[in-house]
Structure formats: structure tokens, C-alpha cells
Design a protein around this motif. Structure first.
Motif: not given
Length: 327
Positions: A247-257
Motif C-alpha cells: 500500500t502507498t500512503l500518498a502524501g505521507i512523507t518524513e517532511t509532511t508527517e
């Protein structure tokens, strides 16, 4: 007629209200009535009068010998509807008797103790029902009402047309129907995303959350949003286990979350957390292994899994756990 008891005196003796005594006077079953000595002349006598013997005959109807539905609900910290459901499903023994002028369900203390014992000894290791397609409700789904949080804690289909869905607030448990009537609304819904056909699940292992607003539930919320109900499964024993297809958590990155990504890394037990430029990928890790195996090898692995009554991803998980001493 001073040697007889009036309605208020009988009510005081039995610990009930005068209204209950009037119900007993006019009970449709003659054997359940309390019979006044002056049924025909009570108006001229200033009210009904009763002999002490007639009061003795109805004591069993108004004095509780066992637990009522309300008593049982309080002891279980559940709603009365939940207890009714247990009785209807045959999970909790009960009997009907007249109490305070009407038919009432009673539960013996030993039967409630047996139910509690059965619940504690239920088989472990079973996957939970996590989604009800008819209502769109999923396990741990958050609901709010006037700033208060509740979560869906169980979905029990039991082969019936309508699932029995229970929500838990900070103080009580409610059926979905009760919650909706009281104004509870879901915080968000999930999409029925296409089922991932690639082999394997990534596995997360969490401690059992202590509160409804636990960060553990918040992590699981994000997994449900990203994967949908058909690519995830949940098991609750001593720990809370969540397995999820690639699964890909779109928009969830080390920068955003950053906190969410860190928690995913903390709780992942098998599989990989892969950071990409536009999101975070949860990868079971088996897909890349299987891609390089010869077709005949994959066929043999599948046959071996089927001989053990297992799906291939479960068989591979067990194989690697045993091979490398993983838990």
C-alpha cells in the motif's frame, strides 16, 4: 375494614409504588393478580383493601431474586440492547417472570459468571471482522458527538443479514443504532479500494491501546484510509496485530508527517517502510522475492501451503520466522 391493608401500606411492604399495586390488581392473568377483599365495593370503602395473605401471594412477583437486564448491563458496562442481543443469540441464559406487574427477563448470577468465563476463554488467533459493506462501518472507525470520541470496537456478522456493530465511548458501549439515534457521526469514511493481488502482507504489532484517542488507533486510521477494507486484516490477542497488503500512503512523507512515518517504522514487525518522493510505501517484502523465483518453485511453494491449509503469504511468513528465529 381497618384490619385490612390499603394500597399505600401494601406498596410500602413490598417496596414498590402504588402504581405497581394497581397493575397487579388488574393483571390479565388471574393467577398473577393481587386480589382486594372489596373489589366490588372499593369506591364506597375509600379505596382497595387487602388481606395479609393476598400480599404474601404476590411477593415473588415484586421482589427480585435474580439480575434484571438493567442490572446485567451495569455489571458488564454495556447497554441494555447489548444484553438483549446476548439473550436472543443464546449466549446468555435467562428466564422470564412477572416483576412489578409485567413480564421481565432475569439472569442468574451463575449464568452471568459462565458468560464472562466463555468470553475470556474464546479461541485466540482469529482474524476480526473489520468491515460491514451494508453500513460502510469498519473496525476502530472514529465517531464524534458534541466533542466526545467513540470508536467501533466490534463487528459481529454471525451469519445474520444485519451485522451487530458495537461502539465504545469513554464510559459505555452502544450499538450502532443507539449511537446514531443519539447523534454520533463518523469522522471519516473509507473507500472500497481494489484488492491487491500481490503476495504477502506487511505486519504491524501494537500494544493494546489504553484510550480511544491513542496514537496507535491514529496510525491504524491512516492504514485503513490508504488500503481500504479489502487489503487489511486485524487480530487482537495480547497484542493488536494489523497486516496490510502492499500500500502507498500518498502524501505521507518524513517532511509532511514525520511522527506518523516514525511510528510506522517503530511498529512494523515484518515488511518494509519505503520512503518515496511523494509518499510512503508499505511493502510486504515477498513480492520482490517471488518475482525472481522460477515458475515451478512458486508452484511447489503454493502446493505446500495448500497442503497445510494456508495461504501462500502465511506459509512464507511461517517459513521465514522458523528459518531465522523470528517471532
Amino acid at each position: 375494614m381497618s384490619k385490612y391493608l390499603d394500597v399505600q401500606e401494601v406498596a410500602n411492604m413490598l417496596g414498590v409504588t402504588p402504581a405497581t399495586i394497581y397493575k397487579l390488581i388488574n393483571h390479565p392473568e388471574v393467577s398473577k393478580r393481587i386480589e382486594p377483599v372489596n373489589r366490588l365495593t372499593y369506591r364506597g370503602d375509600g379505596g382497595y383493601r387487602f388481606s395479609a395473605d393476598s400480599v404474601e401471594l404476590v411477593k415473588d412477583q415484586v421482589i427480585k431474586k435474580d439480575l434484571t437486564i438493567a442490572d446485567t448491563a451495569k455489571l458488564l458496562n454495556r447497554s441494555k440492547s447489548f444484553v438483549h442481543g446476548l439473550i436472543q443469540e443464546g449466549k446468555l441464559k435467562s428466564y422470564e417472570d412477572i416483576y412489578r406487574g409485567k413480564k421481565t427477563f432475569f439472569i442468574k448470577k451463575e449464568d452471568l459468571e459462565q458468560y464472562n468465563k466463555d468470553v475470556k476463554e474464546k479461541p485466540k488467533g482469529l482474524w476480526e471482522t473489520i468491515y460491514d459493506k451494508k453500513t460502510g462501518v469498519f473496525l476502530f472507525q472514529p465517531y464524534f458527538n458534541n466533542g466526545e470520541l467513540a470508536r467501533v470496537m466490534s463487528i459481529n456478522k454471525n451469519g445474520s443479514a444485519r451485522a451487530k456493530i458495537m461502539l465504545k465511548t469513554s464510559s459505555i458501549e452502544l450499538t450502532l443504532e443507539e449511537a446514531l439515534e443519539l447523534g454520533w457521526k463518523p469522522t471519516y469514511l473509507i473507500e472500497e479500494k481494489k484488492q491487491v493481488t500481490a503476495y504477502g502482507y506487511a505486519r504491524f504489532v501494537f500494544p493494546i491501546p489504553r484510550s480511544l484517542d491513542s496514537v496507535i488507533y491514529q496510525v491504524i486510521d491512516e492504514l485503513f484510509k490508504a488500503a481500504g477494507p479489502y487489503n487489511i486484516r486485524v487480530k487482537t490477542d495480547e497484542m493488536l496485530e494489523v497486516e496490510i497488503k502492499k500500500t502507498t500512503l500518498a502524501g505521507i512523507t518524513e517532511t509532511t508527517e514525520p511522527d506518523l512515518v516514525n511510528r510506522l517504522k517503530t511498529f512494523v514487525h515484518s515488511g518494509e517502510i519505503v520512503l518515496v518522493h511523494n509518499g510512503t510505501v508499505i511493502d510486504p517484502g515477498y513480492s520482490s522475492i517471488l518475482m525472481y523465483l522460477p515458475h515451478q518453485t512458486k508452484k511447489e511453494l503454493l502446493s505446500e501451503a495448500e497442503s497445510k491449509g494456508m495461504k501462500l503469504h502465511d506459509y512464507l511468513t511461517e517459513f521465514f520466522n522458523n528459518k531465522f528465529g523470528l517471532k
